[in-house]
Scaffold this motif. Structure first.
Motif, PDB file in Angstrom:
ATOM      1  N   HIS A 134       0.823  -1.218   0.000  1.00  0.00           N
ATOM      2  CA  HIS A 134       0.000   0.000   0.000  1.00  0.00           C
ATOM      3  C   HIS A 134       0.852   1.262   0.000  1.00  0.00           C
ATOM      4  O   HIS A 134       0.320   2.374  -0.169  1.00  0.00           O
ATOM      5  CB  HIS A 134      -0.947  -0.004   1.194  1.00  0.00           C
ATOM      6  N   ALA A 135       2.143   1.109   0.198  1.00  0.00           N
ATOM      7  CA  ALA A 135       3.096   2.221   0.076  1.00  0.00           C
ATOM      8  C   ALA A 135       2.691   3.454   0.884  1.00  0.00           C
ATOM      9  O   ALA A 135       2.870   4.583   0.450  1.00  0.00           O
ATOM     10  CB  ALA A 135       3.276   2.596  -1.406  1.00  0.00           C
ATOM     11  N   GLY A 136       2.116   3.221   2.055  1.00  0.00           N
ATOM     12  CA  GLY A 136       1.762   4.349   2.917  1.00  0.00           C
ATOM     13  C   GLY A 136       0.597   5.188   2.441  1.00  0.00           C
ATOM     14  O   GLY A 136       0.376   6.286   2.964  1.00  0.00           O
ATOM     15  N   ARG A 137      -0.189   4.684   1.496  1.00  0.00           N
ATOM     16  CA  ARG A 137      -1.299   5.487   0.962  1.00  0.00           C
ATOM     17  C   ARG A 137      -2.512   5.533   1.879  1.00  0.00           C
ATOM     18  O   ARG A 137      -3.382   6.393   1.706  1.00  0.00           O
ATOM     19  CB  ARG A 137      -1.721   4.954  -0.413  1.00  0.00           C
ATOM     20  N   LEU A 138      -2.602   4.587   2.829  1.00  0.00           N
ATOM     21  CA  LEU A 138      -3.743   4.548   3.742  1.00  0.00           C
ATOM     22  C   LEU A 138      -3.301   4.908   5.154  1.00  0.00           C
ATOM     23  O   LEU A 138      -2.405   4.280   5.710  1.00  0.00           O
ATOM     24  CB  LEU A 138      -4.366   3.144   3.744  1.00  0.00           C
ATOM     25  N   ARG A 139      -3.949   5.932   5.711  1.00  0.00           N
ATOM     26  CA  ARG A 139      -3.727   6.270   7.106  1.00  0.00           C
ATOM     27  C   ARG A 139      -5.034   6.071   7.859  1.00  0.00           C
ATOM     28  O   ARG A 139      -6.050   6.690   7.543  1.00  0.00           O
ATOM     29  CB  ARG A 139      -3.245   7.715   7.274  1.00  0.00           C
TER      30      ARG A 139
END
Length: 280
Positions: free
Chosen positions: A179-184
């Protein structure tokens, strides 16, 4: 919270394991992650083995319940913290969840994940910054990730629902490398947190609140004004409403929502089981 990677059992799974052992089979093939993948369990007289770990054969399991290995036994994926919250298997693979026996996602005619995918398509998330106000099991977020959203800011108020997500293989893991940090994912009440979000921060918005009687603040004019404030001009919004009380009281919640959104600066129309709107 780290995501669980052990086996998940339902009553049919447990019965299949017992039947395979009784038939003298050396292995059983199937899914031990609610249909997310297929694998093979090695069968022994006193235990079975999956992914290099041995487990006891489970005792009788209840219907409509998912079980996980808690280190000592297979325990139901449910928790009581003011309300009984549990993960519930479906014939579609991806589970739903219930709060005090009330099913929170549609499952009778389609998978809850496919239902989310249809709604997410309305906001066209590819390349966009998306606000996901009431994350639930994370199916909206999962569909946004699959559709190429640039960034998803998600809120979930209920700590027990966040716990369910760590046990549900269909819920997206914010820390997963793919997800490469796309979801917080934020543990917080969006009705309060939204006041501190910057103006015009998002290109698209998904709002899937509990029913009005439980969370009326998420249907208020003040909250809708904030939704308009954080959304850029031309930004798309889908607001799930369902049709609560329409048969018993004649109240038309979707049309009430559409009128409030119009007052907040949206062009709104009824769509699917909710309201689709575009920021003017």
């Amino acid at each position: 919270m780290p995501h669980y990677s052990g086996p998940l059992l339902t009553r049919p799974d447990a019965e299949a394991l017992h039947a395979a052992r009784a038939a003298g089979q050396p292995a059983w093939s199937g899914s031990l992650d609610l249909g997310r993948s297929q694998g093979q369990a090695q069968l022994h007289d006193e235990a079975w083995e999956w992914r290099g770990q041995r487990y006891p054969y489970p005792a009788a399991l209840k219907d409509r319940t998912v079980y996980y290995w808690d280190g000592q036994d297979f325990a139901a994926v449910s928790r009581f913290a003011g309300s009984l919250i549990k993960l519930v298997p479906t014939s579609w693979g991806a589970p739903t969840f219930e709060i005090d026996g009330i099913k929170m996602l549609p499952t009778s005619k389609t998978s809850p994940l496919d239902d989310a995918r249809t709604k997410v398509a309305l906001i066209q998330p590819r390349g966009k910054a998306v606000l996901d106000t009431c994350g639930g099991l994370g199916y909206f977020a999962a569909c946004c990730l699959d559709a190429g959203a640039a960034r998803i800011e998600s809120f979930e108020k209920n700590a027990s629902v966040l716990w369910l997500r760590t046990l549900n293989p269909w819920s997206p893991d914010p820390d997963a490398p793919e997800h490469a940090g796309r979801l917080r994912l934020n543990h917080g009440d969006v009705s309060q947190a939204i006041a501190s979000l910057p103006a015009a921060e998002f290109d698209a918005l998904l709002h899937d609140p509990p029913r009005f009687g439980i969370a009326g603040e998420l249907y208020s004019q003040t909250f809708y004004d904030h939704l308009a404030r954080v959304l850029r001009r031309g930004g798309r919004l889908f607001h799930y409403t369902g049709s609560p009380n329409k048969l018993t009281t004649g109240r038309d919640v979707p049309r009430e929502v559409a009128k409030r959104l119009e007052k907040s600066g949206f062009k709104a129309e009824l769509a699917l089981d909710g309201v689709f709107a575009v920021k003017r």
